[in-house]
Design a protein around this motif. Structure first.
Motif, PDB file in Angstrom:
ATOM      1  N   THR A 136       0.832  -1.157   0.017  1.00 52.41           N
ATOM      2  CA  THR A 136       0.044  -0.087   0.137  1.00 52.41           C
ATOM      3  C   THR A 136       1.134   1.288  -0.150  1.00 52.41           C
ATOM      4  OG1 THR A 136      -1.626  -1.199   1.347  1.00 52.41           O
ATOM      5  CG2 THR A 136      -1.852   1.226   1.301  1.00 52.41           C
ATOM      6  N   ARG A 137       1.939   1.353   1.046  1.00 55.06           N
ATOM      7  CA  ARG A 137       2.441   2.311   1.345  1.00 55.06           C
ATOM      8  C   ARG A 137       3.474   2.899   0.141  1.00 55.06           C
ATOM      9  NH1 ARG A 137       0.468   0.849   6.100  1.00 55.06           N
ATOM     10  NH2 ARG A 137       0.781  -1.002   4.880  1.00 55.06           N
ATOM     11  N   ARG A 187       6.644  -5.526  12.271  1.00 58.89           N
ATOM     12  CA  ARG A 187       5.433  -6.300  12.067  1.00 58.89           C
ATOM     13  C   ARG A 187       5.804  -7.955  12.328  1.00 58.89           C
ATOM     14  NH1 ARG A 187       2.765  -8.726   7.572  1.00 58.89           N
ATOM     15  NH2 ARG A 187       4.476  -8.123   6.000  1.00 58.89           N
ATOM     16  N   GLY A 222       4.653  -0.089   9.153  1.00 58.10           N
ATOM     17  CA  GLY A 222       3.148  -0.632   8.504  1.00 58.10           C
ATOM     18  C   GLY A 222       3.482  -1.679   7.550  1.00 58.10           C
ATOM     19  N   PRO A 223       2.413  -2.490   7.223  1.00 52.94           N
ATOM     20  CA  PRO A 223       1.477  -2.597   7.952  1.00 52.94           C
ATOM     21  C   PRO A 223       1.414  -3.036   9.425  1.00 52.94           C
ATOM     22  CG  PRO A 223       1.331  -4.330   6.391  1.00 52.94           C
ATOM     23  CD  PRO A 223       2.705  -3.446   6.188  1.00 52.94           C
TER      24      PRO A 223
END
Ligand code: CP
Length: 310
Positions: free
Chosen positions: A53-54, A223, A264-265
């Protein structure tokens, strides 16, 4: 600088130069018209063989704000899914005359291999468990904005270190900037040979998060990458959260000025509690914001000539 494959390829002054340029790039985010002419006529391909995503969104935004033509490709939806080899695929894209490919790939070393095959610039956007250099640069930028220069600052990197490319890039980047780093993880998630590595590269290792937290200026929670785990690395998620998670109780162990990062995530409730992720001292969204500015700076350093920044 033609490629960005590993933080190890950057001298400390090159890291600082990328972070300094990102400061002026960050101002674009507050403008109504977010457009610089710097990369007009340049073509940048985001080629992601793994989900993101990022990184993908911020590289695309960075390219667009600098007026590059940006195109997104994934493994699915290209001829890779018909059995075309990685080499044939990237040679095909390179033959179209692109200026840069930004590569995320599940295999460690894939971007470096591609850089040997093609003429265009290659940026490693995360390769397997090896490196994620743009993440480390944006983390350093975010920490520098919050804490000032990182020389002598103490950063704990905590969590699933065995499977983390962010760890490897951050360790190199933070050490290059003079920070003191302590790695914290359960023994099962500590990289093999970590003690020899620590002795050679000058960082500390601990298995006791409660002991380390009161000493640090920043804690970077990583994570738990269950998708890369093939066995039992800890008994239960609850036990992991209690022993290595940044719980509400552990927030009270931090010094008043200490900040929290997470690339993240996030797995809320596992490596980081909602209280920690959403705390005033959490820089999680600052990291996301910095991601665009730092990636603009990376594109600038790799593609633009001297004096092109506007
Ligand atoms: N931090 C990071 O690489 O996130 P994405 O996987 O969403 O790009």
């Amino acid at each position: 600088m033609k490629h960005l494959l590993s933080i190890a390829d950057l001298a400390p002054e090159e890291i600082t130069s990328i972070l300094d340029t990102a400061v002026s790039m960050h101002e674009v985010q507050d403008r109504q018209v977010k457009k610089l002419p710097t990369l007009r006529g340049r073509t940048v391909i985001n080629f992601f063989f793994e989900d993101s995503t990022r990184t993908r969104a911020s590289f695309e935004i960075a390219g667009k704000w600098m007026s590059a033509d940006t195109i997104n490709l994934t493994g699915k939806g290209t001829s890779v899914s018909k059995g075309e080899s990685l080499r044939d695929t990237v040679l095909t894209i390179d033959a179209m005359g692109v200026d840069m490919m930004i590569i995320r790939h599940p295999a460690s070393g894939a971007p470096a291999q591609i850089a040997d095959w093609v003429d265009c610039s290659i940026v490693n956007a995360g390769d397997g468990t090896h490196e994620h250099p743009s993440q480390a640069l944006l983390d350093a930028y975010t920490l520098r904005r919050s804490l000032g220069e990182l020389e002598g600052r103490h950063v704990a990197i905590v969590g699933d270190l065995t499977h983390s490319r962010v760890l490897r890039s951050n360790l190199l980047c933070l050490r290059a900037l003079g920070a003191h780093v302590t790695l914290v993880a359960p023994p099962t998630l500590m990289p093999s040979g970590v003690h020899a590595w620590a002795a050679a590269d000058g960082f500390d290792v601990s298995y006791d998060l409660d002991e380390v937290l009161p000493q640090v200026d920043a804690v970077m929670m990583l994570r738990v990458q269950r998708e890369r785990m093939s066995g039992g690395y800890f008994p239960t998620a609850k036990e992991y959260a209690v022993t290595y998670g940044l719980t509400p109780r552990r927030l009270g162990l931090l010094q008043d000025h200490a900040v929290i990062c997470h690339p993240g995530p996030m797995n809320r409730g596992l490596e980081i509690s909602a209280d920690a992720a959403d705390a005033a001292r959490s820089l999680v969204l600052d990291q996301v914001s910095a991601g665009v500015a730092v990636r603009m700076s990376i594109l600038y350093h790799l593609l633009a000539g001297e004096g092109d920044a506007q």
